[in-house]
Design a protein around this motif. Sequence first.
Motif, mmCIF file in Angstrom:
data_model
loop_
_atom_site.group_PDB
_atom_site.id
_atom_site.type_symbol
_atom_site.label_atom_id
_atom_site.label_comp_id
_atom_site.label_asym_id
_atom_site.label_seq_id
_atom_site.Cartn_x
_atom_site.Cartn_y
_atom_site.Cartn_z
ATOM 1 N N GLY A 221 46.318 4.693 45.293
ATOM 2 C CA GLY A 221 45.129 4.303 45.535
ATOM 3 C C GLY A 221 45.438 2.884 44.741
ATOM 4 N N THR A 222 44.499 1.953 45.129
ATOM 5 C CA THR A 222 44.230 0.496 44.762
ATOM 6 C C THR A 222 43.471 1.114 43.205
ATOM 7 N N THR A 223 43.419 0.262 42.074
ATOM 8 C CA THR A 223 42.617 0.338 41.202
ATOM 9 C C THR A 223 41.006 0.445 41.739
ATOM 10 N N GLU A 224 40.805 -0.428 42.470
ATOM 11 C CA GLU A 224 39.286 -0.339 42.922
ATOM 12 C C GLU A 224 39.071 0.993 43.578
ATOM 13 N N GLN A 225 40.001 1.440 44.505
ATOM 14 C CA GLN A 225 39.712 2.815 45.185
ATOM 15 C C GLN A 225 39.502 3.926 44.020
ATOM 16 N N LYS A 226 40.512 3.990 43.040
ATOM 17 C CA LYS A 226 40.495 5.089 42.067
ATOM 18 C C LYS A 226 39.141 4.931 41.311
ATOM 19 N N ASP A 227 38.778 3.784 40.816
ATOM 20 C CA ASP A 227 37.674 3.603 39.949
ATOM 21 C C ASP A 227 36.229 4.178 40.722
ATOM 22 N N TYR A 228 36.401 3.863 41.937
ATOM 23 C CA TYR A 228 35.240 4.280 42.833
ATOM 24 C C TYR A 228 35.088 5.478 43.343
ATOM 25 N N TYR A 229 36.230 6.077 43.901
ATOM 26 C CA TYR A 229 36.428 7.339 44.646
ATOM 27 C C TYR A 229 36.357 8.588 43.608
ATOM 28 N N LEU A 230 37.591 8.394 42.676
ATOM 29 C CA LEU A 230 37.872 9.405 41.883
ATOM 30 C C LEU A 230 36.903 10.334 41.042
ATOM 31 N N PRO A 231 35.775 9.425 40.412
ATOM 32 C CA PRO A 231 34.769 9.996 39.929
ATOM 33 C C PRO A 231 33.696 10.656 40.472
ATOM 34 N N ARG A 232 33.642 10.411 41.973
ATOM 35 C CA ARG A 232 32.668 10.959 42.720
ATOM 36 C C ARG A 232 33.466 12.069 43.452
ATOM 37 N N LEU A 233 34.510 12.267 43.695
ATOM 38 C CA LEU A 233 35.425 13.539 44.172
ATOM 39 C C LEU A 233 35.393 14.325 43.045
ATOM 40 N N ALA A 234 35.465 14.008 41.747
ATOM 41 C CA ALA A 234 35.635 15.066 40.672
ATOM 42 C C ALA A 234 34.436 15.707 40.621
ATOM 43 N N ASP A 235 33.153 15.126 40.675
ATOM 44 C CA ASP A 235 31.798 15.689 40.384
ATOM 45 C C ASP A 235 31.196 16.157 41.337
ATOM 46 N N GLY A 236 31.751 16.281 42.568
ATOM 47 C CA GLY A 236 31.393 16.686 43.911
ATOM 48 C C GLY A 236 30.571 15.918 44.587
ATOM 49 N N ARG A 237 30.151 14.480 44.276
ATOM 50 C CA ARG A 237 29.357 13.693 45.070
ATOM 51 C C ARG A 237 29.819 13.550 46.307
ATOM 52 N N GLU A 238 31.317 13.340 46.344
ATOM 53 C CA GLU A 238 31.941 13.341 47.607
ATOM 54 C C GLU A 238 32.753 14.739 47.867
ATOM 55 N N VAL A 239 32.561 15.138 49.048
ATOM 56 C CA VAL A 239 33.368 16.395 49.212
ATOM 57 C C VAL A 239 34.545 15.666 50.183
#
Length: 822
Positions: A221-239
Amino acid sequence: MAIAVPFIAFLLIGAIAAYHRLRLPVWAALTITALLGCWLFGANPTATLIATAVVVLVSVPLLLPQFRLPFITAPLLKFYTKILPPLSETERVALEAGTVGFEGELFSGKPDWNVLLSQPKPTLTAEEQAFLDGPVEELCRMTNDWEITHVHADLQPELWDFIKKNRFFGMIVPKEYGGLGFTALANHKVIQKLASVSSVVSSTVGVPNSLGPAELLMHYGTTEQKDYYLPRLADGREVPCFGLTGPWAGSDATSIPDYGIVCTGDWNGAKVVGVKLTFDKRYITLAPVATLIGLAFRMYDPDGLLGDKRDIGITLALLPRDTAGVDIGRRHFPLNSTFQNGPIQGRDVFIPLSQLIGGEACAGKGWQMLVECLSIGRSITLPSTASGGSKMAAVVTGAYARIRKQFGLSVGRFEGVEEALARIAGNAYAASALAEASASAVARGELPAVPSTIAKYHCTEMGRQAAMDAMDIHGGKGIILGPRNYLGRGWQASPIAITVEGANIMTRSLMIFGQGAILCHPWVLKEMKAAGLADEGERLREFDKNLFGHIGFAISNAVRSLWYGLTSSRIGAVPGDTYTRRYYRKLNRYSAALALMADTSMLLLGGKLKFKESLSGRLGDVLSHLYIASAMLKRYEDQGRPQTDQPLLAWSFHNSVHKIEIAFSAALRNFPIRPIGWLMWMLVFPWGRRAQAPSDRLGHKTAALLMSPNEARDRLAVGIFTTPCENNPAGRINSYLQKVILAEPVERKFLKALKNSDIEALDFDKQLDEGVREGWITAEERRQLEELREMTIDTIAVDDFDTEELRSAGYRHLPRENRAAA
């Protein structure tokens, strides 16, 4: 006799040099010295001169590079390039994507066991262990598999909330992005424990931590993709889910018909360059509840907006669920396991290039990305699931077989049941060792392409066999579904694991040996790369070095294979203790035979070998069981060589080597070039096949370990959910084992006295009353027998339902007058 001496010396020195893999100059010097000795001590002069001439004619041209390169290597290189099967781009990427670990030693014909035994013992951090003992244990307590699979057809809301709150979806996400940052080993342990209580829960947690957006983003992932999506995937905001398989391309991911056309379009109110996608996916786990979709498609640029290349290749993208044109369909119903799974379609779905995983720079690199991440998923999620199910089947079936009685005897005492119990125990032991070995390889930073396919195929097959044997032993208890049934859903789900991430038939017949023969072989890939070098001089020199290294390797393996066969693997320096050295020696023998068979097959069949799937599958079985046996020996060493585990190790090991010889036998008897098959048989099996399946005596010892408390049984149960609670009938039955065994002498005493008495009472409680009055048992023993009765009833009890409870919701919602027609 004097005539034969020089030739015997010539052959003997050659065999010793080949066995020990001495270099050509060393062999020549040793042989000349031996022949000189023959001359001096009166051997036939003519025979000695002839043998010396042979040595000179063989060694001198090979030792002189000025002669060898133009007159020997160059013609062989020309011939090699003609017969070398062309590698497609997808095959090349697949070969270059993985790394080689100890499996490379198994292909060497002379494994360096220190490479295996020096690997660090798999251990969890304190934080990882606390997570297993805390949130994972609590999630298991909360899990009611019957409620999930029958009543709700989904995890209950409180389970979803608990999973998200405790960041189960973010186990592999680094801490800096809000994840748990666990190792692959911890991931394995969590999935294994969850699978022991519910395959739906384990798959729900496993998929986001396997092949999916998080794994791909972390690597590419790009830096922007990691910064946005990984926290949301980690806490379940994104399934997350990942769409790979479709109606027209299942295991053959390179034939994906889903496509994306580079064009301009609107995104968040701006005109940007992007991709217009059309796709049709099915069997996508978590799709019905996903908020973020990973998608594989083939990318085209017909207008040249990105450059001159029109067919850019397989590319991966991220699609938010609410992207215009995305249609997540209704759910699939996978063999009553009811994990969230369904289709995804889309037509003319526009996304900007920034939604490509890795951005525009990674366009067309999707196949490489998938191959690398698929190997990680195969190494952990599916093997761990099978390991958890197998271990639970072993523990609870052993307890059930001791508690359940027929004809006044525990059913586990019957030899037919013992045979199945031993098979369950052996498969559980092997699957557990194999799953841990593959997860540990990932934890060490490897990308285990070949071990991952071995682990995926064999763990899921052993899991399926364990489930079948457990069902056979449980009988009616296993087939009557309900809250008390802890086997039925696992049995229904067992075929699921063998179909995903490459169907097992394809995995065995194409992938294990197909990849291993090139990737793990010490010379083949080097030769292929050398033949492809652009500089002519460098190409010739590199090919020369690797070719003659390969020739010496092949001769050595032929000699080693014959020697080990003649001596029945009883000679040779190996590690281990007095109990396991014989095992290491056997594996040395089969390693040499595999290397010999692989070289012979590749040399004589060339590009046709990839189409000889039966041969490839059988040689893959040999490689697989070599790796499985190695994993079991490593586990045995890591656990301090426990003597009580020896029956488990012995049964599993003999089972593996028996299967190795069956696979060799089938490969040789059906080798496409029959005379070569006969010759190879003499080298591999000079005394015929000798390995036998585990004996009945060994099976008896192994089965007995499951039916009584002991250290080996406890070690086998480590990592599964055995806590006795309302939602865990298997755990309750397992907890009864100690008390049942303590009550058995009292029960035998009571039943013997009852049989020899004239008491007419038929009711159990009244019989106990009489037993106390007659003095057969004490009041305390009566309570013990009552408790035994209660435990036995809970063990054998099954559920019953009103017909209306079993009817589908769709039927119940029909007007009463329409139900008869339905």
